[in-house]
Design an enzyme around this catalytic site. Structure first.
Site, PDB file in Angstrom:
ATOM      1  CB  VAL A   1      12.221   2.131   8.652  1.00 34.49           C
ATOM      2  CG1 VAL A   1      12.384   0.986   9.625  1.00 34.49           C
ATOM      3  CG2 VAL A   1      13.272   3.202   8.919  1.00 34.49           C
TER       4      VAL A   1
ATOM      5  CB  ALA B   1       8.082   4.526   4.628  1.00 33.50           C
TER       6      ALA B   1
ATOM      7  CE  LYS C   1       6.160   1.255  10.353  1.00 28.49           C
ATOM      8  NZ  LYS C   1       6.114   2.425  11.276  1.00 28.49           N
TER       9      LYS C   1
ATOM     10  CG  ASP D   1       8.987  10.892  10.864  1.00 27.05           C
ATOM     11  OD1 ASP D   1       9.461  11.872  10.260  1.00 27.05           O
ATOM     12  OD2 ASP D   1       8.914   9.749  10.361  1.00 27.05           O
TER      13      ASP D   1
ATOM     14  CG  LEU E   1      -1.830   1.163   1.463  1.00 23.65           C
ATOM     15  CD1 LEU E   1      -2.851   1.265   0.332  1.00 23.65           C
ATOM     16  CD2 LEU E   1      -2.549   1.028   2.799  1.00 23.65           C
ATOM     17  CB  ALA E   2       2.525   3.331   1.773  1.00 23.99           C
TER      18      ALA E   2
END
Length: 398
Positions: free
Chosen positions: A170, A168, A187, A322, A165-166
């Protein structure tokens, strides 16, 4: 009697030989201590481990330098990033950071929020790294899931979408459905992320020191200290136990219209976090939806987000450290959700009161009080021109 005499003589010989060996050993020990006192030579195992670490660091250092050189980033600007045309620098930097892996992608994400430090257009271009890092192949992600969850991968989920889905710096996020039908996201930390980050953080600290040695702008910004702080924060972000605790804490302290997704602790490990699916689009990609809103609605949305952040900083004492447009979701119902709480800040009560006093003095346009509060927030006041600071704060407030 003769046998007794022979036995006594034999035992005395053994004793003499043993004593001689002992004396020789003591003599050698004294000689060695004179040449190399205890503690002056390193433990061989430590030396071997350090040699391996140096080898890994050197190989990684050369790899990163090769990547940056390949993208046309061979020299360090003398005056600062503004020495290079923004469009040219953006293309080269995004390509180099993406190719260099976890740590450098994260560095690009941080820089994308600092238009006060780098040219605004460069910061805007780097925002592409907030949610568009190169994804890991599903096979590698699946191995991490199986290593962390074991049989629970098959019993807890009915399906996991191999397409991320995404992605990043890390980790990357995959849609999934639990056995009870609940839509969630998983995740997963990139394989080898911790080992890679540990080496890269060491390299980044050395690069920061080298930058300060060769460029005035790097010394003015304190690049070495910034690199150290960045590295520490990134290593903390790899601890998903901390992210789980932070998400639960801020989730309990949050209230609509700004929320934090619920998590499933029984399915969370050091490298995996499972949380509720949040519908909507990140603010970094929400231009179309925001454009459909009138100015009043957009202002209300901005105020809600600001109030949520101030509540975290000034009331709760734990805040999202963040926060960028890729970590804030505009939900289908018009509310907001905060994602990716791997990096959080913690403020004690005294510090929160000082920050509140500083904000209140700005609101009252009182630069005298603002100077007082700001100086109390600074650890080292050596060399500060208080009168000049007071004037600058007055100009900033005005």
């Amino acid at each position: 009697r003769n046998r007794a005499r022979v036995s006594a003589w034999f035992c005395s010989c053994l004793a003499w030989r043993s004593g001689g060996h002992f004396a020789l050993g003591v003599a050698l020990l004294v000689f060695a201590e004179a040449l190399a006192p205890t503690g002056s030579l390193r433990n061989p195992l430590e030396w071997f481990r350090d040699a391996l670490a140096r080898r890994r660091r050197t190989r990684r250092y050369l790899h990163v330098l090769t990547i940056f050189s390949r993208h046309g980033l061979r020299t360090l600007p003398r005056r600062g990033p503004s020495d290079v045309p923004t469009s040219e620098l953006s293309t080269a930097l995004i390509g180099a950071l993406n190719a260099s892996g976890v740590t450098f992608i994260k560095l690009g994400q941080v820089l994308s929020t600092r238009s006060d430090v780098i040219p605004p257009q460069l910061a805007a271009d780097l925002s592409a790294l907030q949610t568009s890092a190169s994804p890991e192949p599903w096979d590698a992600i699946e191995k991490v899931l199986e290593a962390e969850l074991g049989e629970r991968v098959r019993t807890a989920f009915t399906s996991i979408d191999p397409e991320p889905l995404a992605a990043a710096s890390v980790a990357q996020v995959h849609r999934a459905v639990l056995a009870d039908g609940s839509p969630v996201v998983v995740k997963v930390q990139r394989p080898g992320a911790r080992e890679s980050v540990t080496v890269d953080v060491d390299i980044m600290g050395r690069l920061g020191a080298r930058a300060e040695a060769s460029a005035q702008w790097a010394r003015d910004m304190g690049v070495a200290a910034l690199a150290t702080g960045f590295g520490k924060a990134l290593l903390e972000e790899l601890d998903y136990g901390l992210e789980l605790a932070s998400t639960q804490l801020l989730g309990a302290a949050s209230r609509p219209p700004v929320s934090v997704p619920a998590v499933y602790p029984e399915l969370c490990t050091e490298r995996v976090i499972v949380m509720e699916m949040v519908d909507g689009v990140t603010l970094g990609r929400a231009d179309a939806r925001l454009g459909e809103m009138d100015e009043k609605a957009r202002t209300a949305l901005a105020r809600q987000l600001l109030e949520a952040v101030l509540r975290q900083v000034l009331v709760v004492g734990v805040f999202h450290a963040d926060l960028h447009p890729g970590n804030v979701v505009l939900r289908e119902n018009g509310e907001l959700a905060l994602l990716d709480l791997g990096s959080v800040g913690v403020l004690d009560r005294q510090l929160r009161e000082l920050i509140l006093g500083l904000l209140a003095s700005f609101d009252a346009q009182d630069n005298e009080a603002a100077t007082t509060f700001l100086l109390q927030l600074v650890d080292d006041r050596t060399g500060i021109n208080t009168q000049g600071l007071r004037r600058d704060l007055g100009a900033a407030i005005t």
